[in-house]
Design a protein around this motif. Sequence first.
Motif, PDB file in Angstrom:
ATOM      1  N   THR A   1     -46.442 -13.995 -85.509  1.00 20.73           N
ATOM      2  CA  THR A   1     -47.147 -14.845 -86.730  1.00 20.73           C
ATOM      3  C   THR A   1     -46.618 -14.492 -87.873  1.00 20.73           C
ATOM      4  OG1 THR A   1     -49.090 -13.629 -86.151  1.00 20.73           O
ATOM      5  CG2 THR A   1     -48.495 -14.931 -83.632  1.00 20.73           C
TER       6      THR A   1
ATOM      7  N   GLU B   1     -56.791 -18.159 -86.360  1.00 21.85           N
ATOM      8  CA  GLU B   1     -56.854 -17.654 -85.516  1.00 21.85           C
ATOM      9  C   GLU B   1     -58.512 -17.055 -85.921  1.00 21.85           C
ATOM     10  OE1 GLU B   1     -54.055 -15.071 -83.254  1.00 21.85           O
ATOM     11  OE2 GLU B   1     -52.822 -16.992 -83.559  1.00 21.85           O
ATOM     12  N   ARG B   2     -58.413 -16.758 -86.765  1.00 22.73           N
ATOM     13  CA  ARG B   2     -59.108 -15.964 -87.423  1.00 22.73           C
ATOM     14  C   ARG B   2     -61.207 -16.644 -87.662  1.00 22.73           C
ATOM     15  NH1 ARG B   2     -56.233 -11.231 -90.029  1.00 22.73           N
ATOM     16  NH2 ARG B   2     -56.451 -12.676 -91.639  1.00 22.73           N
TER      17      ARG B   2
END
Length: 183
Positions: free
Chosen positions: A37, A45-46
């Motif tokens: 990624t 995503e975070r």
Amino acid sequence: MDQHARRHGARAAGSHGTVETEHGATADTGARPPERTSRLAALAERVPPTVSLPIIAALAFGCFTIFRTHAAGIKGGQAVLYGLAAAVVTGVLGVLVVHYGQNMVTETRALSYGALFGCSVGWNYSLGGESILKSVGFGLGLGAVMFVTCLYLFRTHRVREPHGEHRERHGEHRERRLPVPTH
């Protein structure tokens, strides 16, 4: 290829296309090598959408402010400063509205979204040299449209509301209030 084996994910062992378990046909376990990624995907995503979406909207609003002030005759760094200030202020207010809006009643939450949008667009409209009255009217009109839109969205997507549905279902209130007939 055998339908039963295909349904359970077995692969053919030989070149003739039939599945023969004695020749080592195995079920596909679904384990795939990990994908690499990018840093941007890992950051996405975070960061939760409650933070990222208002920031993206604020950056778009800042770019629109730069365009609007540049079209009005303000050139160069001054237009960029207007856009930067607009992006920072609307970004902070947007994150606050989204964060605290989750605990608000539906109407109040829709009103806060409408007020933020109406004030932002009205102020941006005034940067083009329009009169104050026209800018206020434009902001009030678009704020009202945003209020109605948010109210509709919040009312129709009740699953996402933290405080649940506001009204009882149609048949539930009758079942609790009326006694069961005994004759």
